[in-house]
Design an enzyme around this catalytic site. Sequence first.
Site, short mmCIF file in Angstrom:
data_model
loop_
_atom_site.label_atom_id
_atom_site.label_comp_id
_atom_site.label_asym_id
_atom_site.label_seq_id
_atom_site.Cartn_x
_atom_site.Cartn_y
_atom_site.Cartn_z
CG HIS A 244 7.22 66.01 70.26
ND1 HIS A 244 6.82 67.33 70.15
CD2 HIS A 244 8.24 65.86 69.38
CE1 HIS A 244 7.57 67.94 69.25
NE2 HIS A 244 8.44 67.06 68.77
CB SER A 248 14.38 62.77 68.90
OG SER A 248 13.41 63.76 68.66
CD GLU A 314 7.01 64.93 37.48
OE1 GLU A 314 7.05 66.02 38.06
OE2 GLU A 314 7.55 64.72 36.38
#
Length: 428
Positions: A244, A248, A314
């Site tokens: 911010h 963006s 995993e």
Amino acid sequence: MNTNNQKLNTLGNQSLSSFVSINIFRNILTISSKIKQKLPLNANRLNKNSVLALMDSHIIHYPTPINLTYAWSFGSLAGICLVIQIISGVFLSMHYTPHIDLAFSSVEYIMRDVKNGWLIRYIHANGASMFFIVVYAHICRGLYYGSYMEPRQFLWCSGVMLLVLMMATAFTGYVLPWGQMSFWGATVITSMVTAIPIAGQPIVEWLWGGFTVGNPTLKRFYSIHFLLPFLIAGVSLLHLTLLHQIGSNNPIGSDTGVDNVSFYPYFLSKDLFAFSFFLIFFSTFVFYFPNTLNHPDNYVPADPLQTPAHVVPEWYFLPYYAILRSIPHKTGGIAAMGAAIGVLFLIPFINTSYVRNTTYRPIFKFFFWLFIADFAILTWVGQKPVRNAFIETGQIATLYYFSFFLILIPTVGQIETLLAFRKNAKLQ
């Protein structure tokens, strides 16, 4: 005469009803305008409170580029995944017992006897996979649209730091069910620390709390797993602060801000729409395929005397595991696996391109999609047994993985710039 009176009465009733309708419509408009004034977008008085002003500037009136696509929704989805994991993890910790004799049984107790315990556990177990899916998509979006380029280099580095913390959290959490894969995964991964010269073995024994993986190891991993998500939340706030502060990125890579609009209500509704689809995807795994993304050997209690035929991590660790196996030397493999993550920190500082969006970079676009395919191949190779064909495939994929970051990103940008200058010179 009676007919005329009836017509007059009818006209009078119609005019009266029209007058009443107009007044009702006027009252509705007045009430709606008052309600609108109370909405967050128009509640300027909120700015007088420092806490509410902070929320207002970062959530409600945060200037957002108008052309953001749904690819930018992965950031907010990652935040939602973090909240889901923390809440479900806290509920699981109420019934879990971090002891090698009771851990596996406590997980089964949660699944069988605790009311809705199966749901909480499946949400937490599959939520980890959803978290990595969202974060990997978020990283790919950042790579494609050049979100690592100046002035967002430190924003990118904070995101890579979050990825490292996520991996540490996922690894410590994978140990807690104390199944076969939990025990042997902890043994294999922690043993990698012995590759550190001189201090390696003492560090491993300190991690284990003894000379083998045992009860002290499980307790320490449980404590670390419980604390790390809150550290991730803190670094996420830093990540948002940096975002911010700079603003963006957007598909065309422009930082002019001329097309910015308030985050609320436009992108809030857009993110909620994206979240609804994510929820459907997430719920499909939780309710219909809860064990698809988990290894079946982890439903067998840990046995230090019987090694599984094929120890694998995993699925979200498989690309890095494939890189580890592709290097025949133990220390070299561990170094390559660490470098595979560490190289992400270098991207903002070795990039040479002035164009952010890969759509406008045809040469780099080819190598980018080749990299996505390469990452998928590494994931596939990581789950395969140790055979020459898979090892050689992993070595080729590993070579391209590092070449993409260390060679192609610095050089392709220079080549594209040179070609652009030559094209402009011909046009002139």
